[in-house]
Design a protein around this motif. Sequence first.
Motif, short mmCIF file in Angstrom:
data_model
loop_
_atom_site.label_atom_id
_atom_site.label_comp_id
_atom_site.label_asym_id
_atom_site.label_seq_id
_atom_site.Cartn_x
_atom_site.Cartn_y
_atom_site.Cartn_z
N HIS A 48 112.18 102.95 140.32
CA HIS A 48 111.48 103.77 139.35
C HIS A 48 111.74 105.25 139.57
O HIS A 48 111.65 106.05 138.64
N LEU A 49 112.07 105.63 140.82
CA LEU A 49 112.31 107.03 141.15
C LEU A 49 113.55 107.12 142.02
O LEU A 49 113.65 106.43 143.04
N ILE A 50 114.49 107.96 141.64
CA ILE A 50 115.75 108.12 142.37
C ILE A 50 115.89 109.57 142.79
O ILE A 50 115.84 110.47 141.97
N LEU A 51 116.08 109.78 144.08
CA LEU A 51 116.30 111.11 144.62
C LEU A 51 117.73 111.18 145.14
O LEU A 51 118.12 110.39 146.00
N ARG A 52 118.50 112.12 144.63
CA ARG A 52 119.90 112.26 145.02
C ARG A 52 120.12 113.65 145.61
O ARG A 52 119.88 114.66 144.95
N THR A 53 120.56 113.68 146.85
CA THR A 53 120.84 114.95 147.52
C THR A 53 122.34 115.11 147.68
O THR A 53 123.05 114.14 147.96
N GLU A 54 122.82 116.32 147.53
CA GLU A 54 124.23 116.61 147.69
C GLU A 54 124.42 118.09 147.99
O GLU A 54 123.53 118.92 147.74
N GLY A 55 125.56 118.40 148.56
CA GLY A 55 125.88 119.78 148.85
C GLY A 55 126.24 120.54 147.59
O GLY A 55 126.40 119.96 146.51
N LEU A 56 126.38 121.84 147.73
CA LEU A 56 126.74 122.67 146.59
C LEU A 56 128.21 122.50 146.25
O LEU A 56 129.07 122.45 147.13
N ALA A 57 128.48 122.43 144.96
CA ALA A 57 129.87 122.29 144.52
C ALA A 57 130.69 123.53 144.86
O ALA A 57 131.92 123.46 145.01
N THR A 58 130.02 124.67 145.01
CA THR A 58 130.72 125.92 145.31
C THR A 58 130.98 126.09 146.80
O THR A 58 131.61 127.08 147.20
N GLY A 59 130.52 125.15 147.63
CA GLY A 59 130.76 125.24 149.05
C GLY A 59 129.58 125.81 149.81
O GLY A 59 128.46 125.86 149.32
N PHE A 60 129.85 126.26 151.04
CA PHE A 60 128.78 126.72 151.92
C PHE A 60 128.10 127.98 151.40
O PHE A 60 128.75 128.89 150.88
N CYS A 61 126.78 127.99 151.56
CA CYS A 61 125.99 129.17 151.21
C CYS A 61 124.89 129.32 152.25
O CYS A 61 124.21 128.34 152.58
N ARG A 62 124.70 130.51 152.77
CA ARG A 62 123.72 130.72 153.84
C ARG A 62 122.30 130.51 153.37
O ARG A 62 121.44 130.04 154.13
N ASP A 63 122.00 130.82 152.12
CA ASP A 63 120.62 130.78 151.63
C ASP A 63 120.30 129.52 150.82
O ASP A 63 119.13 129.27 150.52
N VAL A 64 121.32 128.75 150.45
CA VAL A 64 121.11 127.50 149.71
C VAL A 64 121.98 126.43 150.35
O VAL A 64 123.20 126.56 150.39
N HIS A 65 121.36 125.37 150.84
CA HIS A 65 122.10 124.34 151.57
C HIS A 65 122.51 123.15 150.72
O HIS A 65 123.37 122.37 151.12
N GLY A 66 121.89 122.97 149.57
CA GLY A 66 122.24 121.85 148.72
C GLY A 66 121.29 121.74 147.55
O GLY A 66 120.46 122.63 147.31
N GLN A 67 121.42 120.66 146.81
CA GLN A 67 120.53 120.47 145.68
C GLN A 67 120.01 119.04 145.65
O GLN A 67 120.66 118.10 146.14
N LEU A 68 118.84 118.89 145.07
CA LEU A 68 118.16 117.61 144.98
C LEU A 68 117.89 117.31 143.52
O LEU A 68 117.26 118.11 142.81
N GLN A 69 118.37 116.16 143.06
CA GLN A 69 118.09 115.71 141.70
C GLN A 69 117.06 114.59 141.75
O GLN A 69 117.23 113.60 142.47
N ILE A 70 115.99 114.77 141.00
CA ILE A 70 114.93 113.77 140.92
C ILE A 70 114.97 113.13 139.54
O ILE A 70 114.86 113.83 138.53
N ARG A 71 115.13 111.83 139.52
CA ARG A 71 115.24 111.13 138.23
C ARG A 71 114.18 110.05 138.14
O ARG A 71 114.09 109.17 139.00
N TRP A 72 113.37 110.13 137.10
CA TRP A 72 112.37 109.11 136.81
C TRP A 72 112.94 108.16 135.76
O TRP A 72 113.27 108.59 134.64
#
Length: 214
Positions: free
Chosen positions: A156-180
Amino acid sequence: MPGLMAVSLYITFSPSTSEGVSLTAARDRGQLVFLEGLKSSVEVFFQTPEEPHPLQFLREAKAGNLQPLYEFVRTALTPGDDGEAAWRCPVLLVDDLSVLLSLGLGAVAVLDWMQYCRATVCCQLKGNIVALVHDREDTEDEENDILLNGLSHQSHLILRTEGLATGFCRDVHGQLQIRWRQPTTQRDRSLTYQYKIQDKNVSFFAKGLAPAVL
C-alpha cells in the motif's frame, strides 16, 4: 509499552545499524523478537537442532522451503498457554529480502512466504509488514525484478530512496519518493523529498529547498 510498542518481530539477513534505537533494549523489555540471520545460519550448519530451524532451507539441497521461517513468525506472534498477552498491532520488519535470493531462493518462494506472513500479520492480527528490497537498475537480475514488482503490487505504501542524479552534494545526500497505491483509482499519489543524513537523525525537505540553498 512506550517506544517500540508496535514492533514485535525483526528479521535481518544483513549487517544493520539502527541509530537512536536499541534493538537489544527493546528485546530485553519484551517488545521485540529478533532473528539475526547471519548468527542463526551458524547454528544451522554446525548444530543439530531438535526442532526445524527457521533457516532450515540453508541445509537443504534444493532451497525453497520457507515454511519453518513462517512458523517462526507465526509462533512469535501467537500468545502462549501461560496467559501471555497477544501482540497488539504487530509489525514485521525484514532486512532484507534481496539477500534471500543470493542464498539460492527463488523470487516466487519469497513472495509466497511474504503472502503467508501478510495473511497472519496484516489480516489476522491487524498489523503491518515492512520489507527492504534492493532495486538493481544497473544489473540484469530477473529474480530480483520479479520480487520487487511482486512486492510493489502487494504494498500500500512504497518508499524509494536513491542518490542524486547530479552526483555528490554536501548538503543533500539523496531523495526519497513516497508512493501511496490507490487500488480504487488509476493513478497513485506520490511525493518526493530530499534528505540529509546527520549524526543521529535525518532531515527531510522539499526538492530544491535545502536549508543551505535558502
